[in-house]
Design a protein around this motif. Structure first.
Motif, PDB file in Angstrom:
ATOM      1  N   ASN A 144      -1.739   6.360  -0.321  1.00 13.45           N
ATOM      2  CA  ASN A 144      -2.395   5.087  -0.652  1.00 13.45           C
ATOM      3  C   ASN A 144      -1.428   4.012  -1.125  1.00 13.45           C
ATOM      4  O   ASN A 144      -1.814   3.093  -1.846  1.00 13.45           O
ATOM      5  CB  ASN A 144      -3.500   5.295  -1.704  1.00 13.45           C
ATOM      6  CG  ASN A 144      -4.518   6.309  -1.243  1.00 13.45           C
ATOM      7  OD1 ASN A 144      -4.932   6.306  -0.093  1.00 13.45           O
ATOM      8  ND2 ASN A 144      -4.918   7.186  -2.138  1.00 13.45           N
ATOM      9  N   SER A 145      -0.180   4.112  -0.730  1.00 13.11           N
ATOM     10  CA  SER A 145       0.810   3.129  -1.175  1.00 13.11           C
ATOM     11  C   SER A 145       0.543   1.742  -0.594  1.00 13.11           C
ATOM     12  O   SER A 145       0.827   0.733  -1.236  1.00 13.11           O
ATOM     13  CB  SER A 145       2.224   3.586  -0.832  1.00 13.11           C
ATOM     14  OG  SER A 145       2.395   3.725   0.570  1.00 13.11           O
ATOM     15  N   LEU A 146      -0.038   1.679   0.605  1.00 11.89           N
ATOM     16  CA  LEU A 146      -0.339   0.374   1.197  1.00 11.89           C
ATOM     17  C   LEU A 146      -1.454  -0.314   0.415  1.00 11.89           C
ATOM     18  O   LEU A 146      -1.415  -1.536   0.221  1.00 11.89           O
ATOM     19  CB  LEU A 146      -0.711   0.505   2.672  1.00 11.89           C
ATOM     20  CG  LEU A 146      -0.970  -0.807   3.407  1.00 11.89           C
ATOM     21  CD1 LEU A 146       0.225  -1.749   3.311  1.00 11.89           C
ATOM     22  CD2 LEU A 146      -1.326  -0.556   4.857  1.00 11.89           C
ATOM     23  N   ASP A 147      -2.444   0.446  -0.044  1.00 15.08           N
ATOM     24  CA  ASP A 147      -3.506  -0.152  -0.868  1.00 15.08           C
ATOM     25  C   ASP A 147      -2.909  -0.814  -2.106  1.00 15.08           C
ATOM     26  O   ASP A 147      -3.304  -1.926  -2.480  1.00 15.08           O
ATOM     27  CB  ASP A 147      -4.524   0.909  -1.301  1.00 15.08           C
ATOM     28  CG  ASP A 147      -5.375   1.414  -0.151  1.00 15.08           C
ATOM     29  OD1 ASP A 147      -5.439   0.722   0.891  1.00 15.08           O
ATOM     30  OD2 ASP A 147      -5.981   2.490  -0.294  1.00 15.08           O
ATOM     31  N   GLU A 148      -1.947  -0.140  -2.730  1.00 17.21           N
ATOM     32  CA  GLU A 148      -1.289  -0.696  -3.914  1.00 17.21           C
ATOM     33  C   GLU A 148      -0.537  -1.982  -3.550  1.00 17.21           C
ATOM     34  O   GLU A 148      -0.578  -2.966  -4.293  1.00 17.21           O
ATOM     35  CB  GLU A 148      -0.327   0.321  -4.514  1.00 17.21           C
ATOM     36  CG  GLU A 148      -0.996   1.565  -5.063  1.00 17.21           C
ATOM     37  CD  GLU A 148      -0.004   2.679  -5.379  1.00 17.21           C
ATOM     38  OE1 GLU A 148       1.225   2.419  -5.396  1.00 17.21           O
ATOM     39  OE2 GLU A 148      -0.460   3.812  -5.615  1.00 17.21           O
ATOM     40  N   ALA A 149       0.138  -1.965  -2.408  1.00 20.24           N
ATOM     41  CA  ALA A 149       0.890  -3.145  -1.972  1.00 20.24           C
ATOM     42  C   ALA A 149      -0.059  -4.314  -1.681  1.00 20.24           C
ATOM     43  O   ALA A 149       0.249  -5.462  -2.021  1.00 20.24           O
ATOM     44  CB  ALA A 149       1.723  -2.816  -0.735  1.00 20.24           C
ATOM     45  N   GLN A 150      -1.202  -4.012  -1.058  1.00 17.44           N
ATOM     46  CA  GLN A 150      -2.172  -5.073  -0.754  1.00 17.44           C
ATOM     47  C   GLN A 150      -2.788  -5.616  -2.040  1.00 17.44           C
ATOM     48  O   GLN A 150      -3.000  -6.816  -2.167  1.00 17.44           O
ATOM     49  CB  GLN A 150      -3.270  -4.556   0.193  1.00 17.44           C
ATOM     50  CG  GLN A 150      -2.768  -4.016   1.515  1.00 17.44           C
ATOM     51  CD  GLN A 150      -2.121  -5.055   2.407  1.00 17.44           C
ATOM     52  OE1 GLN A 150      -1.294  -5.842   1.978  1.00 17.44           O
ATOM     53  NE2 GLN A 150      -2.484  -5.037   3.674  1.00 17.44           N
ATOM     54  N   ASP A 151      -3.071  -4.731  -2.982  1.00 11.90           N
ATOM     55  CA  ASP A 151      -3.586  -5.179  -4.287  1.00 11.90           C
ATOM     56  C   ASP A 151      -2.592  -6.113  -4.962  1.00 11.90           C
ATOM     57  O   ASP A 151      -2.982  -7.136  -5.542  1.00 11.90           O
ATOM     58  CB  ASP A 151      -3.865  -3.985  -5.207  1.00 11.90           C
ATOM     59  CG  ASP A 151      -5.084  -3.180  -4.791  1.00 11.90           C
ATOM     60  OD1 ASP A 151      -5.885  -3.684  -3.959  1.00 11.90           O
ATOM     61  OD2 ASP A 151      -5.239  -2.039  -5.289  1.00 11.90           O
TER      62      ASP A 151
END
Length: 195
Positions: A144-151
């Motif tokens: 879920n690293s992309l979710d963190e980046a998008q957040d």
């Protein structure tokens, strides 16, 4: 990655192979070789491309093609499939959902029942929504690293259809014929249609 590069990248995958799973592998491999910011950009452009086609009008068109079998999930998976057809066809369909009748991949389905379609021919491509997260996780080694980046960018990710136009009865023969005359001729409904 700007929007032109997004489309070029996506369309290049179709030049490499027409198999949906192989296209995903090609995209994941190539995305895992660009910067994390470019991977995040790819996902943002993909989600932005959903917005103009996330409508009840398009949902009705997809439902017509699928003989009344287009649930919320099916429509969610239909959207990346349409985007995967390339910018030209995506724009053409976004202008008017009945224009889906012009797409070669749609025309290839006409004349047969959804029950006869091969898995690779179905108008859905769920995996495209996960190719950037897969590459991002691979590089970072975290889930879920992309979710963190998008957040961190202040981006709200949505994961279900959120049509912005007025709903209509896509199971009504009269409304289908009025709104989708060409698709109605190409895909006469066999099930779930009201007179």
């Amino acid at each position: 990655m700007n929007v032109a590069e997004f489309w070029k990248f996506l369309e290049r995958s179709a030049e490499e192979t027409t198999d949906p799973a192989q296209r995903l592998d090609w995209l994941a491999y190539r995305l895992s070789r660009v910067s994390l910011d470019h991977i995040a950009d790819f996902q943002l452009h993909l989600e932005a491309a959903r917005r103009p086609i996330d409508t009840y009008a398009m949902w009705g068109a997809a439902n017509q093609i699928m003989d009344g079998l287009c649930s919320g999930d099916a429509f969610w998976y239909f959207q990346p499939w349409l985007i995967g057809q390339g910018q030209r066809w995506w724009q053409h369909a976004a202008q008017n959902p009945d224009n889906l009748a012009d797409l070669p991949a749609v025309r290839a389905l006409a004349g047969s029942s959804p029950w006869e379609w091969a898995d690779a021919d179905w108008p859905h491509w769920e995996g495209l929504a996960y190719v950037a997260p897969r590459a991002h996780d691979h590089i970072t080694g975290r889930e879920n690293s992309l979710d963190e980046a998008q957040d961190a960018r202040g981006h709200r990710t949505y994961c279900d259809p959120e049509p912005t136009d007025h709903p209509w009865d896509s199971d009504s023969l009269a409304q289908i014929e009025q709104r989708l005359p060409r698709l109605a001729r190409l895909f006469p409904r066999q099930h779930n249609v009201k007179p």
